[in-house]
Motif scaffolding. Structure first.
Motif, PDB file in Angstrom:
ATOM      1  N   SER A   1       0.827  -1.198   0.000  1.00 51.17           N
ATOM      2  CA  SER A   1       0.000   0.000   0.000  1.00 51.17           C
ATOM      3  C   SER A   1       0.869   1.258   0.000  1.00 51.17           C
ATOM      4  CB  SER A   1      -0.924  -0.005   1.222  1.00 51.17           C
ATOM      5  OG  SER A   1      -1.663   1.190   1.284  1.00 51.17           O
ATOM      6  N   GLN A   2       0.455   2.269  -0.793  1.00 48.97           N
ATOM      7  CA  GLN A   2       1.239   3.491  -0.916  1.00 48.97           C
ATOM      8  C   GLN A   2       0.356   4.721  -0.791  1.00 48.97           C
ATOM      9  OE1 GLN A   2       4.232   3.286  -4.125  1.00 48.97           O
ATOM     10  NE2 GLN A   2       4.151   1.044  -4.039  1.00 48.97           N
ATOM     11  N   ARG A   3      -0.398   4.735   0.307  1.00 49.19           N
ATOM     12  CA  ARG A   3      -1.190   5.911   0.651  1.00 49.19           C
ATOM     13  C   ARG A   3      -0.337   6.868   1.469  1.00 49.19           C
ATOM     14  NH1 ARG A   3      -5.993   2.508   3.273  1.00 49.19           N
ATOM     15  NH2 ARG A   3      -4.104   1.410   3.964  1.00 49.19           N
TER      16      ARG A   3
ATOM     17  N   GLU B   1       2.704   7.561  -9.310  1.00 46.19           N
ATOM     18  CA  GLU B   1       2.518   8.899  -8.736  1.00 46.19           C
ATOM     19  C   GLU B   1       3.686   9.320  -7.853  1.00 46.19           C
ATOM     20  OE1 GLU B   1      -1.048   7.379 -10.311  1.00 46.19           O
ATOM     21  OE2 GLU B   1       0.137   6.494  -8.688  1.00 46.19           O
ATOM     22  N   GLN B   2       4.620   8.418  -7.593  1.00 51.36           N
ATOM     23  CA  GLN B   2       5.740   8.759  -6.704  1.00 51.36           C
ATOM     24  C   GLN B   2       6.539   9.990  -7.136  1.00 51.36           C
ATOM     25  OE1 GLN B   2       8.443   5.756  -5.370  1.00 51.36           O
ATOM     26  NE2 GLN B   2       6.831   4.422  -4.592  1.00 51.36           N
ATOM     27  N   PRO B   3       6.725  10.256  -8.439  1.00 53.10           N
ATOM     28  CA  PRO B   3       7.478  11.450  -8.814  1.00 53.10           C
ATOM     29  C   PRO B   3       6.912  12.753  -8.272  1.00 53.10           C
ATOM     30  CG  PRO B   3       7.339   9.966 -10.672  1.00 53.10           C
ATOM     31  CD  PRO B   3       6.435   9.399  -9.602  1.00 53.10           C
ATOM     32  N   SER B   4       5.648  12.738  -7.864  1.00 48.96           N
ATOM     33  CA  SER B   4       5.038  13.946  -7.305  1.00 48.96           C
ATOM     34  C   SER B   4       5.253  14.066  -5.801  1.00 48.96           C
ATOM     35  CB  SER B   4       3.537  13.967  -7.604  1.00 48.96           C
ATOM     36  OG  SER B   4       3.309  13.987  -9.001  1.00 48.96           O
ATOM     37  N   TYR B   5       5.798  13.027  -5.180  1.00 50.70           N
ATOM     38  CA  TYR B   5       6.057  13.051  -3.740  1.00 50.70           C
ATOM     39  C   TYR B   5       7.262  13.958  -3.473  1.00 50.70           C
ATOM     40  CZ  TYR B   5       7.254  11.286   0.934  1.00 50.70           C
ATOM     41  OH  TYR B   5       7.554  11.171   2.275  1.00 50.70           O
ATOM     42  N   LYS B   6       7.048  15.003  -2.715  1.00 46.71           N
ATOM     43  CA  LYS B   6       8.025  16.074  -2.567  1.00 46.71           C
ATOM     44  C   LYS B   6       9.374  15.580  -2.049  1.00 46.71           C
ATOM     45  CE  LYS B   6       8.634  20.649  -0.468  1.00 46.71           C
ATOM     46  NZ  LYS B   6       8.011  21.694   0.392  1.00 46.71           N
ATOM     47  N   LEU B   7       9.376  14.650  -1.098  1.00 44.83           N
ATOM     48  CA  LEU B   7      10.618  14.243  -0.452  1.00 44.83           C
ATOM     49  C   LEU B   7      11.475  13.319  -1.322  1.00 44.83           C
ATOM     50  CD1 LEU B   7       9.457  13.738   3.248  1.00 44.83           C
ATOM     51  CD2 LEU B   7      10.619  15.699   2.229  1.00 44.83           C
TER      52      LEU B   7
END
Length: 331
Positions: free
Chosen positions: A103-105, A138-144
């Motif tokens: 899960s990647q919420r 969608e991970q590329p949008s994760y800021k960190l």
């Protein structure tokens, strides 16, 4: 007498062949070639660790892969990384994919990334991620993860170093065109490529991705890449230099596949598949120092990589031979 004539003819043939080889391409033109990236010193059983110099103006970084499980083991590697940072203040971590499993919420990013590496994040360490096959798009949008919404991108920490981050789960024609263009245009001395699926690996479960190798390796050789950082197989492995390039598999940051290194592959310079590990590295001048570090802080592999660099030679000069010296540098 006949045998003497035969021997003289044989000798003449040898002289002609040697002369022809020496004169190949005669005409005074110049050619650009490359020396090999070589491991000039490395740690063997019973030998002392090749220490990271921890120089003031060097570029220090860590490499982490296949880690986002949220497990106790992952947290243990996070603690080891934080402990190292106290004495070796690296500012950057490059990930080789599978940043989160399952899960990647939002709460999963917290439990599987932000909490395990909280001391590093609070100290200002920046993570730059490459995606693996378990990572959502969608991970590329994760800021960190500092990907700025891009599936493939570059990181230039100094004027002489550039990292090329690829997405090997979906290697589109657009991406192949992009990496060729970026590598060709790059003027940095150190070119290091980071991605998930390994071109070279001794993994029994996955192993070398031959289709990717066919596409990428000729470009890496031509454009003077020195080091390639990979994941996917859940262990640590340093590959014997391939066509002048040093490859690492750093896929045991949170998951381990015990005993998965197949030594019959003939690829392994050093491997560790009995515990989790991450890499710490330091580039200073023409040398990259590296340590592979376990959960308890033990160093299971270390060494120094000599920069692979272009050299301009006369067209009648032979290319530099491959060379790998593994004698440890003793204190």
């Amino acid at each position: 007498m006949a045998s003497v004539i035969v021997n003289m003819r044989s000798m003449l043939r040898i002289v002609v062949v040697v002369a022809a080889l020496a004169c190949m391409g005669c005409g005074g033109s110049k050619a650009t070639q490359a020396t090999d990236a070589t491991v000039t010193a490395s740690q063997s059983i019973g030998d002392p660790v090749v220490a990271l110099p921890n120089a003031k103006d060097s570029f220090k970084f860590a490499v982490l892969g296949d880690f986002g499980t949220g497990s106790r083991e992952q947290y243990g590697i996070g603690e080891a990384m934080a402990k190292l940072h106290e004495t070796f203040p690296y500012e950057t971590v490059f990930t080789v994919g599978d940043n989160l499993y399952g899960s990647q919420r939002a709460k999963d990013f917290e439990r599987k990334f932000e909490i395990p590496y909280k001391p590093l994040l609070e100290a200002g360490v920046k993570f730059y991620a490459a995606l693996g096959n378990h990572d959502i798009r969608e991970q590329p949008s994760y800021k960190l993860f500092n990907m700025e919404g891009k599936l493939f991108y570059t990181v230039k920490p100094t004027d002489t170093i550039k990292f090329f981050m690829l997405d090997t789960t979906y290697p589109t024609p657009e991406q192949y065109e992009w990496i060729e263009k970026e590598l060709t245009a790059s003027t940095e001395e150190w070119k290091i490529v980071v991605f998930h699926h390994p071109l070279y690996s001794s993994g029994g479960r996955h192993g070398s991705d031959l289709a990717l190798r066919e596409k990428l390796e000729p470009l890496f050789v031509k454009q003077n890449v020195s080091v390639v950082l990979q994941g996917h197989d859940h262990f640590y492995e340093r590959i014997k230099p391939q066509k002048g390039i040093v490859y690492f598999v750093a896929g045991s940051g949170g998951k381990l596949r015990k005993g998965d290194i197949d030594e019959r592959s003939g690829l392994t310079a050093k491997g560790f598949d009995t515990g989790l590990a991450f890499m710490a590295a330091e580039i200073t001048g023409n040398h990259m120092y590296f340590n592979a570090i376990t959960t308890d802080g033990s160093v299971v592999d270390s060494g120094i990589i000599e920069l692979r660099k272009s050299v301009s030679t006369g067209s009648n000069a032979a290319a530099p031979p491959a060379k790998t010296q593994t004698t440890p540098r003793r204190p």
